[in-house]
Design a protein around this motif. Sequence first.
Motif, PDB file in Angstrom:
ATOM      1  N   ALA A   1      48.473   9.547 -14.372  1.00 33.83           N
ATOM      2  CA  ALA A   1      47.935   9.460 -12.817  1.00 33.83           C
ATOM      3  C   ALA A   1      47.250  10.979 -12.799  1.00 33.83           C
ATOM      4  CB  ALA A   1      49.094   9.443 -11.771  1.00 33.83           C
ATOM      5  N   GLY A   2      47.534  11.711 -14.314  1.00 30.31           N
ATOM      6  CA  GLY A   2      46.489  13.414 -14.223  1.00 30.31           C
ATOM      7  C   GLY A   2      47.495  14.100 -13.226  1.00 30.31           C
ATOM      8  N   LEU A   3      49.080  13.980 -13.643  1.00 28.91           N
ATOM      9  CA  LEU A   3      50.437  14.775 -13.858  1.00 28.91           C
ATOM     10  C   LEU A   3      50.762  14.975 -14.857  1.00 28.91           C
ATOM     11  CD1 LEU A   3      51.226  12.835 -10.243  1.00 28.91           C
ATOM     12  CD2 LEU A   3      50.082  15.079 -10.485  1.00 28.91           C
ATOM     13  N   VAL A   4      51.687  16.066 -14.465  1.00 24.76           N
ATOM     14  CA  VAL A   4      51.890  16.614 -16.018  1.00 24.76           C
ATOM     15  C   VAL A   4      53.457  15.946 -15.466  1.00 24.76           C
ATOM     16  CG1 VAL A   4      50.508  18.128 -16.565  1.00 24.76           C
ATOM     17  CG2 VAL A   4      52.127  18.946 -15.258  1.00 24.76           C
ATOM     18  N   VAL A   5      53.890  16.289 -16.781  1.00 26.09           N
ATOM     19  CA  VAL A   5      56.214  15.430 -16.916  1.00 26.09           C
ATOM     20  C   VAL A   5      56.199  17.335 -16.747  1.00 26.09           C
ATOM     21  CG1 VAL A   5      58.010  15.220 -18.269  1.00 26.09           C
ATOM     22  CG2 VAL A   5      55.494  13.629 -18.304  1.00 26.09           C
ATOM     23  N   GLY A   6      56.972  17.302 -15.583  1.00 27.20           N
ATOM     24  CA  GLY A   6      57.446  18.995 -15.417  1.00 27.20           C
ATOM     25  C   GLY A   6      58.601  18.434 -16.111  1.00 27.20           C
ATOM     26  N   THR A   7      60.456  19.395 -15.426  1.00 29.28           N
ATOM     27  CA  THR A   7      61.685  19.230 -16.056  1.00 29.28           C
ATOM     28  C   THR A   7      62.489  18.032 -16.334  1.00 29.28           C
ATOM     29  OG1 THR A   7      61.912  22.150 -14.764  1.00 29.28           O
ATOM     30  CG2 THR A   7      64.222  20.912 -15.950  1.00 29.28           C
ATOM     31  N   VAL A   8      63.038  17.992 -17.343  1.00 26.67           N
ATOM     32  CA  VAL A   8      63.756  16.775 -17.752  1.00 26.67           C
ATOM     33  C   VAL A   8      65.022  16.971 -17.841  1.00 26.67           C
ATOM     34  CG1 VAL A   8      63.756  14.066 -18.808  1.00 26.67           C
ATOM     35  CG2 VAL A   8      61.359  15.386 -18.723  1.00 26.67           C
TER      36      VAL A   8
ATOM     37  N   VAL B  20      29.652  22.758   3.037  1.00 25.78           N
ATOM     38  CA  VAL B  20      30.558  22.309   1.564  1.00 25.78           C
ATOM     39  C   VAL B  20      31.746  22.929   1.237  1.00 25.78           C
ATOM     40  CG1 VAL B  20      31.739  20.248  -0.189  1.00 25.78           C
ATOM     41  CG2 VAL B  20      29.576  19.959   1.655  1.00 25.78           C
ATOM     42  N   VAL B  21      32.928  22.683   1.735  1.00 24.87           N
ATOM     43  CA  VAL B  21      34.341  23.623   1.238  1.00 24.87           C
ATOM     44  C   VAL B  21      35.139  23.212   0.915  1.00 24.87           C
ATOM     45  CG1 VAL B  21      35.864  25.574   2.544  1.00 24.87           C
ATOM     46  CG2 VAL B  21      33.855  25.659   3.210  1.00 24.87           C
ATOM     47  N   SER B  22      35.403  24.208  -0.021  1.00 22.41           N
ATOM     48  CA  SER B  22      36.205  23.171  -1.093  1.00 22.41           C
ATOM     49  C   SER B  22      37.808  22.970  -0.861  1.00 22.41           C
ATOM     50  CB  SER B  22      37.061  23.767  -2.508  1.00 22.41           C
ATOM     51  OG  SER B  22      37.599  23.552  -2.991  1.00 22.41           O
ATOM     52  N   THR B  23      38.707  21.745  -0.657  1.00 21.93           N
ATOM     53  CA  THR B  23      40.252  21.923  -0.462  1.00 21.93           C
ATOM     54  C   THR B  23      40.947  22.095  -2.102  1.00 21.93           C
ATOM     55  OG1 THR B  23      40.136  19.195  -0.738  1.00 21.93           O
ATOM     56  CG2 THR B  23      39.551  19.810   1.122  1.00 21.93           C
ATOM     57  N   GLY B  24      40.359  22.391  -2.659  1.00 19.39           N
ATOM     58  CA  GLY B  24      40.588  22.540  -4.385  1.00 19.39           C
ATOM     59  C   GLY B  24      41.751  21.191  -5.028  1.00 19.39           C
ATOM     60  N   PRO B  25      41.592  21.588  -5.871  1.00 24.54           N
ATOM     61  CA  PRO B  25      42.217  20.091  -6.734  1.00 24.54           C
ATOM     62  C   PRO B  25      41.870  18.366  -5.985  1.00 24.54           C
ATOM     63  CG  PRO B  25      42.953  21.989  -7.968  1.00 24.54           C
ATOM     64  CD  PRO B  25      42.869  22.160  -6.045  1.00 24.54           C
ATOM     65  N   ALA B  26      41.355  17.669  -6.420  1.00 21.45           N
ATOM     66  CA  ALA B  26      41.852  16.296  -5.313  1.00 21.45           C
ATOM     67  C   ALA B  26      43.760  16.001  -5.614  1.00 21.45           C
ATOM     68  CB  ALA B  26      40.942  15.544  -5.897  1.00 21.45           C
TER      69      ALA B  26
ATOM     70  N   GLY C 167      54.823   7.859  -4.207  1.00 19.85           N
ATOM     71  CA  GLY C 167      54.053   8.252  -3.271  1.00 19.85           C
ATOM     72  C   GLY C 167      53.537   9.512  -2.848  1.00 19.85           C
ATOM     73  N   THR C 168      54.052  10.606  -3.090  1.00 22.11           N
ATOM     74  CA  THR C 168      53.847  12.007  -2.430  1.00 22.11           C
ATOM     75  C   THR C 168      52.111  12.601  -2.807  1.00 22.11           C
ATOM     76  OG1 THR C 168      56.239  11.967  -2.048  1.00 22.11           O
ATOM     77  CG2 THR C 168      54.193  14.590  -2.468  1.00 22.11           C
ATOM     78  N   SER C 169      51.570  12.882  -2.089  1.00 21.80           N
ATOM     79  CA  SER C 169      50.634  13.267  -2.594  1.00 21.80           C
ATOM     80  C   SER C 169      50.002  14.801  -2.486  1.00 21.80           C
ATOM     81  CB  SER C 169      49.409  12.987  -1.856  1.00 21.80           C
ATOM     82  OG  SER C 169      49.030  11.660  -0.693  1.00 21.80           O
ATOM     83  N   VAL C 170      49.553  15.200  -3.949  1.00 19.41           N
ATOM     84  CA  VAL C 170      50.192  16.090  -5.017  1.00 19.41           C
ATOM     85  C   VAL C 170      48.738  16.793  -5.401  1.00 19.41           C
ATOM     86  CG1 VAL C 170      52.695  16.853  -4.980  1.00 19.41           C
ATOM     87  CG2 VAL C 170      51.077  15.349  -6.723  1.00 19.41           C
ATOM     88  N   ALA C 171      48.476  18.011  -5.759  1.00 22.75           N
ATOM     89  CA  ALA C 171      47.828  18.379  -6.574  1.00 22.75           C
ATOM     90  C   ALA C 171      47.422  17.851  -7.898  1.00 22.75           C
ATOM     91  CB  ALA C 171      47.087  19.560  -6.597  1.00 22.75           C
ATOM     92  N   SER C 172      45.975  17.610  -8.358  1.00 26.44           N
ATOM     93  CA  SER C 172      46.653  17.398  -9.424  1.00 26.44           C
ATOM     94  C   SER C 172      46.348  18.608 -10.740  1.00 26.44           C
ATOM     95  CB  SER C 172      44.492  16.761  -9.864  1.00 26.44           C
ATOM     96  OG  SER C 172      44.178  16.718 -11.360  1.00 26.44           O
ATOM     97  N   GLY C 173      47.079  17.622 -12.146  1.00 24.33           N
ATOM     98  CA  GLY C 173      47.639  18.700 -12.542  1.00 24.33           C
ATOM     99  C   GLY C 173      49.031  19.138 -12.107  1.00 24.33           C
ATOM    100  N   SER C 174      50.106  18.913 -11.259  1.00 26.22           N
ATOM    101  CA  SER C 174      50.612  19.397 -10.522  1.00 26.22           C
ATOM    102  C   SER C 174      52.541  18.848 -11.509  1.00 26.22           C
ATOM    103  CB  SER C 174      51.499  18.783  -9.630  1.00 26.22           C
ATOM    104  OG  SER C 174      50.489  19.110  -8.159  1.00 26.22           O
ATOM    105  N   ALA C 175      53.533  18.674 -11.260  1.00 21.97           N
ATOM    106  CA  ALA C 175      54.448  18.901 -12.017  1.00 21.97           C
ATOM    107  C   ALA C 175      55.362  17.804 -11.764  1.00 21.97           C
ATOM    108  CB  ALA C 175      55.228  19.719 -13.168  1.00 21.97           C
ATOM    109  N   VAL C 176      56.047  16.621 -11.822  1.00 21.93           N
ATOM    110  CA  VAL C 176      57.260  15.777 -11.646  1.00 21.93           C
ATOM    111  C   VAL C 176      58.199  15.924 -12.691  1.00 21.93           C
ATOM    112  CG1 VAL C 176      56.950  13.204 -11.411  1.00 21.93           C
ATOM    113  CG2 VAL C 176      54.812  14.286 -11.342  1.00 21.93           C
ATOM    114  N   ASP C 177      58.980  16.760 -11.882  1.00 22.49           N
ATOM    115  CA  ASP C 177      60.625  16.176 -12.240  1.00 22.49           C
ATOM    116  C   ASP C 177      61.193  14.917 -12.816  1.00 22.49           C
ATOM    117  OD1 ASP C 177      60.431  19.317 -12.863  1.00 22.49           O
ATOM    118  OD2 ASP C 177      60.715  19.407 -11.094  1.00 22.49           O
TER     119      ASP C 177
END
Length: 818
Positions: free
Chosen positions: A258-265, A230-236, A286-296
């Motif tokens: 949602a498990g993300l972080v607030v990016g630049t405001v 079972v090979v990792s695809t990285g964070p969900a 609706g974009t699929s991103v890695a958990s912990g990604s920033a949303v501006d």
Amino acid sequence: MITKLWQLHLKGYLRFLGSIFLLVFLLGGSAFAATFTAKCQVDGDNDVDKLDIQLILAARNQPASGPNDSRDADGDGLITVNDARVCVLACTLPLCAVVSQVTVPDVTGLSQAEAEAAITAVGLTVGAVTSASSDTVPAGHVISQNPAAGTSVASGSAVDLVVSTGPAPVAVPNVVGLSQANAEPAITGAGLTVGAVTSASSDTVPAGHVISQNPTAGTAVAPGTSVDLVVSTGPALVAVPDVVGLSQTDAEVAIIGAGLVVGTVTTAHSDTVPAGHVISQNPAAGTSVASGSAVDLVVSTGPAAGPVPANLTLELSQSVIAAGGSIDVTPHVFDSSGVEIVPTPAINYAIVAATAQGTPPQMTGNLINTAADTRGSYQVQATVDGSTVSAEANFTVLADAVSAPQQGDFSNLVGAQSQLVSKMKALHDAVLNNDLPAIQALDSDIKAIRDSVDTDLLERSTAFAPEGGFPPTPDQLTAAGFPELPEDAAYGALVEALVTKMEEIITFYQTLDPASSTDDEARLAALNNELQDLVTQLQNANPTVHGVVKYAGWMNLLLGDALPKYLHTLVNRIDQALRDEGLVVMYRDVQKLYANAAPFGTGPARYYREVSPTFFGLVGLLAGSSIQVQLVQDIYGPAFTYLENAMITLAAHGLLQSYFNGGILHGIKTGASLSAHVFGASGSLIEMNGANEIPRRNLVFLVGPDAVNQVRSVLESIINLKDIRDLNDLREKLEAVIDALKGAGKEYRKARQFPDQVFNNCIFSSDSICSELVYNAGFKSVYHCSGFFCFSAPVLIMARNLDTDDWDFGLFNFLPAN
């Protein structure tokens, strides 16, 4: 010569053996033989026979090879004829016969089952079966045998087998944590194969590295076994939530949730997105991103040069509702010039309880929601987002119609009044715009609102009806530490003044005369101003629970009698005005009516000012009454707040009382005779205990002879009821009297007769709490006779205090009216 000599010796040896065998046979030497059997097995075939004896004799006179030499039977270290004699005694078969010999078959390479079948087929037995790994012999097949194939052995001899377990097992290497590129060579290098490779997300294992393996590391498996990875695809991956349009606070909560972080405001102006709300986001919703990604985020600062909020008002769909209902809150934000700001800026709400019970109301968007057990008075507080501009509005939550039928009736009344406010404004605009379809539809609407209000039912109801008990008397409240204060008297006078004012307004509409020279618009404006002053006083009143209880009768008269009748009277007046000649029926085109009034112009305002001052114009009526219905609506909020707060206080302090009927009907007086009474005699009176000091809060029924028995049976059935919990229960029981009266075919309004005055003295009783209910023009007739011979007949009189539900009834003989 030598040959002969050998032959003579051989013959002698054989005779010797024969004598020995005979001796063994005669002596039964089996016991002796058992002792030396193992010693004499020279040829290793597990039998002592002639062959073993021959081998011993062939080595006679030779020294033994050691203590374990099987030929030295007697153990003297020298192989002699004596050893042969001893071994003859140990022969395993009679006369030392030789066992038949069998050739061992070749079973190597066969399966174990095939090998065992081949061995037993030639008269041999399967000996010890052991196992060993083999890289060449398949598992379950024979690697080797003993004796070897082709060996001659005695029949029944055992053949040992070594069976293959297959190739030697291989230890599975540990590849967890390795990259897939490194894991696969490690597996194949161990003599194994790479099996199924699947993928899964992982917050701890880097993408492309092995999360887990099967079999696990260290497991012994056959060479060539496959190892699954079972090979990792990285964070969900996480779907970016849609936060466009949300306030910045709500957007950040949604992003973090949602498990993300607030990016630049960043901020930007917007004419459509309220200040403090999100204009756009990156990545998009609706974009699929890695958990912990920033949303501006790009947050609106409002219009580039928009108006600044300076004032806020709140419009509630209802200020009084039944528990379980909802209230719409409509905010209006204005700039410093009084111009409403559209679209409305974001509003932040909070609900604060004043006096409350049960589940607190909840704010969802612009909607206040209440639960079935919510009770009390509350304030919704609002602030324009990003500013200090604020406003408040009060609302009261009553019991629903199931828990408290009377309060349910009043909450319906308030709802009807709220609807009337909006319909009246719309009707005024429709008339100004000459929108005849809208006028007709709105006329139907306000009549439906009118018909939904049962004035008869509300007239005999009480708005002050606590759940679970009856209100205490003012004296009981004083004794419990709740004395009357000066503001209570002011409150009582104010409520009485409101009743008087509403009755004056009702009279105004009932007596409105279009042909009169009176300036009715000015009179209506004056009434509105006077009502506004009283409503403001009511909003600022501060009665204690003592004052609310003491003056509950006047408040019940206001809410249950004056205001419902006002609603009916107003709608009747408006409906009639819409049908007046020249306004709706004759002049289908109102503007044409104005045009025909030249030279005074075509505007309705000038027309009614200059041409038609002699009658109350429709526009003026609608303008004044639209203001007035809002003023009336403003009465309900503080009125029910005071009542609800008092009911909660009484319940919280355990001051609610059990039911006690203090009503006693002592007698009536209609004329000189006490045995036969007459209708229409001025000054007629009823004497009873428990009467209300407010005449119209005493409900009296006179039931004629033909309905007496039916109504009386209902009254007698509820005299001794013990299950009366509160005023709502009792009202339900007493309503059966009304149903019986209507069921008997009698006219309800004819039977119902309110006294004109109440005096605290009696003729028939010296009781200090006895009161006289006085009818200035006498009782209205409920018994008529058109025949020649007409005699007195019993008339049932029932009197009831609508605030305390003290009641009683009696039968009195009346002469018929002509």
